[in-house]
Design a protein around this motif. Structure first.
Motif, short mmCIF file in Angstrom:
data_model
loop_
_atom_site.label_atom_id
_atom_site.label_comp_id
_atom_site.label_asym_id
_atom_site.label_seq_id
_atom_site.Cartn_x
_atom_site.Cartn_y
_atom_site.Cartn_z
N UNK A 72 0.82 -1.33 0.09
CA UNK A 72 -0.01 0.05 0.04
C UNK A 72 0.99 1.16 0.15
N UNK A 73 0.51 2.17 -0.93
CA UNK A 73 1.00 3.59 -0.88
C UNK A 73 1.14 4.50 0.07
N UNK A 74 1.78 5.52 0.24
CA UNK A 74 1.66 6.62 1.29
C UNK A 74 0.37 7.23 1.06
N UNK A 75 -0.21 7.67 2.23
CA UNK A 75 -1.27 8.59 2.15
C UNK A 75 -1.39 9.71 1.37
N UNK A 78 0.27 7.48 -4.98
CA UNK A 78 -0.57 6.27 -5.67
C UNK A 78 0.42 5.28 -5.78
N UNK A 79 0.09 4.37 -6.47
CA UNK A 79 0.97 2.87 -6.52
C UNK A 79 2.30 3.64 -7.12
N UNK A 104 -10.50 5.87 -4.44
CA UNK A 104 -10.59 7.44 -4.38
C UNK A 104 -9.03 7.96 -4.99
N UNK A 105 -8.17 7.18 -5.17
CA UNK A 105 -6.91 7.60 -5.61
C UNK A 105 -6.40 6.80 -6.78
N UNK A 106 -5.53 7.32 -7.48
CA UNK A 106 -4.85 7.00 -8.73
C UNK A 106 -5.88 6.36 -9.72
N UNK A 107 -5.81 5.16 -9.97
CA UNK A 107 -6.69 4.31 -11.07
C UNK A 107 -7.70 3.71 -10.40
N UNK A 108 -7.73 3.64 -8.98
CA UNK A 108 -9.09 2.74 -8.33
C UNK A 108 -10.13 3.77 -8.41
#
Length: 346
Positions: A72-75, A78-79, A104-108
């Motif tokens: 999992x990436x930092x708050x 993104x990945x 809610x972040x990146x490509x999700x």
């Protein structure tokens, strides 16, 4: 005039010197020639799409039943920021790894973009286990999780209620609940947030809900500053050097440089109700590893989690490392320690 110009040039040089610091082999955008990468999308329990990069060692055999790790990436990231690096380095050691974008972040999926919902973030880790555990080349009894920065607290939150996560590691962990309730209480540059200050923040967030409910403009908060001055605190300079320079800057499709790292104001209030370390001892006897930099402003969170966790557990301090150093500085990141931990624990 010449003296003024010289002074300005010196100031610019001083600020530029903190930008894109590539020391200790900073390599956020590392590309391994020893692994195969595949973009995958799967549903979480709420039928929302979660997207990630699946990394597999090139030397995997067809009949392999591999150990796997969710990363999992930092708050606010993104990945492509830190997670892909860790996932590839661990895949090189024989693990199948999955670096995910949190909802809610990146490509999700998830609207509004950059929203805060810690329970759903934890669900994404479980959904990633769903995905990995149903792959024919994965041993579903040997799946671990690794959370970087804020994802450290989300991974712990998930592991408390999902015993399929057999080993839990965190790096430069932030307790996103505590930092939003009280601030960085042990860091000299910041005063602890008082209850009254917290109430002011919550009142602002609540009033902003009216604005957005009636069609007004979404308001964003916190995140990484977009410029530094002589008065910028050291912590913000540290994040700026990663998120606002070529060292780690990444703008996902559909976002903009102005919005990256910034969560919505109204949703950030959700963190005040987030207590990831409550009942952390219930994860035992599954092993836990907490990695923090010796000089990290966030070290207090790893110390607290380690103190509260049950056995077996280990707190590993990286000499001469700060918080963001462990995002991408491969000369400091203890990949050998992580490899040993997961190989023995899964």
């Amino acid at each position: 005039m010449k003296r003024l110009l010289a002074s300005l040039l010196m100031s610019v040089a001083a600020f530029s010197s903190v930008a894109a610091d590539m020391s200790n082999n900073a390599d956020n955008f590392y590309k391994s020639d020893k692994v195969i990468v595949q973009k995958v999308t799967f549903k979480n329990q709420y039928k929302m799409d979660v997207t990630g990069n699946l990394f597999m060692p090139k030397n995997m055999t067809n009949d392999a039943k591999s150990q796997a790790i969710v990363v999992g990436h930092p708050m606010g990231a993104v990945k492509e920021q830190s997670s892909n690096l860790y996932a590839q380095k661990l895949a090189e050691q024989g693990f199948v790894t999955l670096a995910i974008d949190l909802s809610f972040w990146g490509e999700s999926a998830g609207e509004p973009r950059n929203a805060v919902l810690p329970d759903l973030y934890a669900e994404d880790f479980s959904a990633a286990v769903d995905y990995l555990g149903t792959r024919p080349f994965i041993d579903r009894n040997k799946i671990g999780v690794l959370g970087i920065c804020g994802s450290g607290s989300f991974a712990i939150s998930a592991a408390k209620i999902d015993p399929r996560m057999k080993a839990i590691a965190t790096v430069s962990m932030y307790d996103m609940g505590e930092v939003n309730r009280s601030g960085l209480t042990h860091y000299k540059e910041f005063k602890p947030m008082t209850v009254e200050e917290r109430k002011v923040f919550l009142a602002e967030a609540a009033e902003q809900r009216y604005v957005e409910f009636t069609g007004g403009k979404t308001k964003y908060t916190s995140g990484t500053t977009h410029e530094i001055t002589k008065d910028t605190p050291a912590i913000q300079r540290e994040f700026y050097d990663f998120y606002r320079t070529p060292r780690g800057e990444f703008t996902p499709k559909g976002s903009s440089p102005e919005l990256t790292t910034h969560p919505t104001l109204t949703s950030t209030a959700k963190f005040v109700n987030f207590y990831p370390f409550n009942d952390i001892e219930s994860i035992s006897p599954r092993p836990m590893l907490f990695i923090a930099g010796e000089n990290a402003h966030s070290r207090e969170f790893s110390n607290t989690a380690y103190k509260l966790a049950g056995q077996p557990k280990e707190l590993y301090i990286v000499p001469n490392a700060g918080h963001v150093d462990l995002y991408d500085r491969v000369g400091l990141i203890p990949f050998a320690k992580l490899t040993d931990f997961f190989k023995k624990s899964l």
